[in-house]
Each structure stands twice: as C-alpha cells, then as structure tokens.
Design an enzyme around this catalytic site. Sequence first.
Site, PDB file in Angstrom:
ATOM      1  N   SER A  94      62.011  44.863  62.518  1.00  0.00           N
ATOM      2  CA  SER A  94      63.303  45.513  62.771  1.00  0.00           C
ATOM      3  C   SER A  94      64.278  45.035  61.701  1.00  0.00           C
ATOM      4  O   SER A  94      64.753  43.893  61.755  1.00  0.00           O
ATOM      5  CB  SER A  94      63.825  45.159  64.175  1.00  0.00           C
ATOM      6  OG  SER A  94      62.968  45.680  65.163  1.00  0.00           O
ATOM      7  N   LYS A 169      65.761  52.311  65.871  1.00  0.00           N
ATOM      8  CA  LYS A 169      65.662  50.975  66.474  1.00  0.00           C
ATOM      9  C   LYS A 169      67.037  50.337  66.609  1.00  0.00           C
ATOM     10  O   LYS A 169      67.329  49.682  67.619  1.00  0.00           O
ATOM     11  CB  LYS A 169      64.744  50.085  65.632  1.00  0.00           C
ATOM     12  CG  LYS A 169      64.588  48.660  66.175  1.00  0.00           C
ATOM     13  CD  LYS A 169      64.055  48.639  67.611  1.00  0.00           C
ATOM     14  CE  LYS A 169      64.034  47.235  68.211  1.00  0.00           C
ATOM     15  NZ  LYS A 169      63.043  46.340  67.621  1.00  0.00           N
ATOM     16  N   LYS A 237      70.605  39.355  65.191  1.00  0.00           N
ATOM     17  CA  LYS A 237      70.305  39.896  63.861  1.00  0.00           C
ATOM     18  C   LYS A 237      70.320  41.419  63.875  1.00  0.00           C
ATOM     19  O   LYS A 237      70.887  42.061  62.981  1.00  0.00           O
ATOM     20  CB  LYS A 237      68.950  39.368  63.398  1.00  0.00           C
ATOM     21  CG  LYS A 237      68.419  39.934  62.092  1.00  0.00           C
ATOM     22  CD  LYS A 237      67.468  41.106  62.292  1.00  0.00           C
ATOM     23  CE  LYS A 237      66.238  40.709  63.075  1.00  0.00           C
ATOM     24  NZ  LYS A 237      65.287  41.847  63.218  1.00  0.00           N
TER      25      LYS A 237
END
EC number: 1.1.1.60
Length: 293
Positions: A94, A169, A237
């Site tokens: 990701s 995502k 993140k």
Amino acid sequence: MDIGFIGLGVMGQPMAGHLIAAGHQLHLHRVKDRSRPLVEQGGLAADSARAVADAAEVIIVMVPDTPDVEDVLFGPDGVAEGLSPGKTVIDMSSISPVATRDFAARIAEAGCAYVDAPVSGGEAGAKAASLSIMAGGAQADFDRILPILEIMGQNINLVGEVGAGQTAKIANQIIVALTIGAVAEGLLFASKAGADPAKVRSALMGGLASSRILELHGARMTDRTFDPGFRIALHRKDVNNALEAARSLNITLPATAQVQELFKACTAHGFGDLDHSALIRALEMMSDHEIGG
C-alpha cells in the site's frame, strides 16, 4: 508457475503460503525465522531481489511503504536488475499512487508489465485467502495474473490503469480509519454514560450503525485485544499518503486529517505497533476514561 515473493511479514507469509499450496514454485526473498516454514513447504530462499526476478515469471512485492518498494525494485541487486522482457511485477503493498505510476514506467522500459494490486482484509483475510484486491493496470496484464490473485483473495477488481489500485486502497483506508474513529467515540460515550459498551455494541449490530468494523474492531476495543491485525503505524502511513494526495489534488479531507492526529497521539504514547482498533486509546487518554474501566 515460477513466482517471486518479496516481503514475508504478517500479510506476506500467509499469502505466499497459499501460492505454494496451490502448486506454484515460489522464490522467496527476506526469509526470516518466522517465515522459515515457507521454505520447509517447498519455497526456495533467494539472497536478493535480483535473484528472485531472474528466476521468476511473476514477481510479487509486499513490503510496508513507498521507499521500501523503490528499494526492492531499483536498489542494488533489486528486481529491475533481474528482469527480462515479458515478466510481470505485481506490487501488493500500500503505497503512493504517484510513485506507483513512476515505478511502472521504469519497469516498462525493461519490457515488463506492472500491476499495482494492494489488498484489504488484514491478517485474518490473508490467512483465509479472502482478501479484497484492488488492481490497477492494463486489462491484458490483469487477466493474465488473475488466477494468481484468486488464490489469495475473493473480491478482486480491476479499478483502472496503473495507480488506480493504490487510489482505491487509499479510499479504503480513509473509510476504515474514520469508521474506527466513529466506533471508538460511540463506545467511549456509552461507557462514560454508564452503559456496558459490549452490550451497546451488540445492540447496535442489529441497526443501521452495523458494520464489519463495529463487529470486529468494536469487539477488540471492549475486549482490550489489540494485538495486530493491522498496525497503527501502517495505517498512519496510509492516511499520510491520503493527505499528501489530497494536497496535490487541491481537495480538503478534514475528518481524515483529524483521525491522523489520533494515530499520531497513539504513536507518541508507544501504541504504534498495536492494532489500529487501539485508536480508542487516544480518545480514552483525552477523556481520562477507559471503556469498561
């Protein structure tokens, strides 16, 4: 098929295990004590990403962040050095959609295909081979690797061109983060008001507030079971990627920015390696009240 798999952590190890069980020959990089059983099951340990790319037709990357992907692909003894025309790189990490498009262009220069295919479903989904997979790439490339993805997931969609998988995502991570925050606030309110938060959660499961996050992460909050799962540090993140992309698009994501502050608070207090449901710990500290406490 000879498949390379780089990144054998909480998610990568069970994903690679499913591919081995399905009969594929796996070439593995970053084998550690925890992932040693993959070698015992028939996987072949490689001493570099380059060696993996040289041996495999398809190379899967599953590492934590954008710099990690760049290092695996283009660093010394990286994947790019072992590629030959006709191979396919699948990045299931990701990371930044912007960086993804750059990486894909550089891989294309070697005559190879690139598909970004990040996943959702956490460790449980990886173990059950029930991950949702959001792919970005050319239709022909997606069709060619679909049988591989189907071994690891169930809800698999080609969202668009390269980078679209990472964009999807990020949208997923925004929704998940905000929903965790909403569940945490609701259960904190219920507890402070004198109700049993576990019973409130059960009652809400029958109404419009019902969700998988209320079901799974709500239970983690009331049971105080914060072993990951999906770590706060990683979700932080992902939300940072969302906010950076939002700035480049000149759009405002105020609720996303707020939940990022809660993730930051958790990290500052040493909770970064806990499951992201432990976001409630930041709210509990701010309110001087632990649910059930």
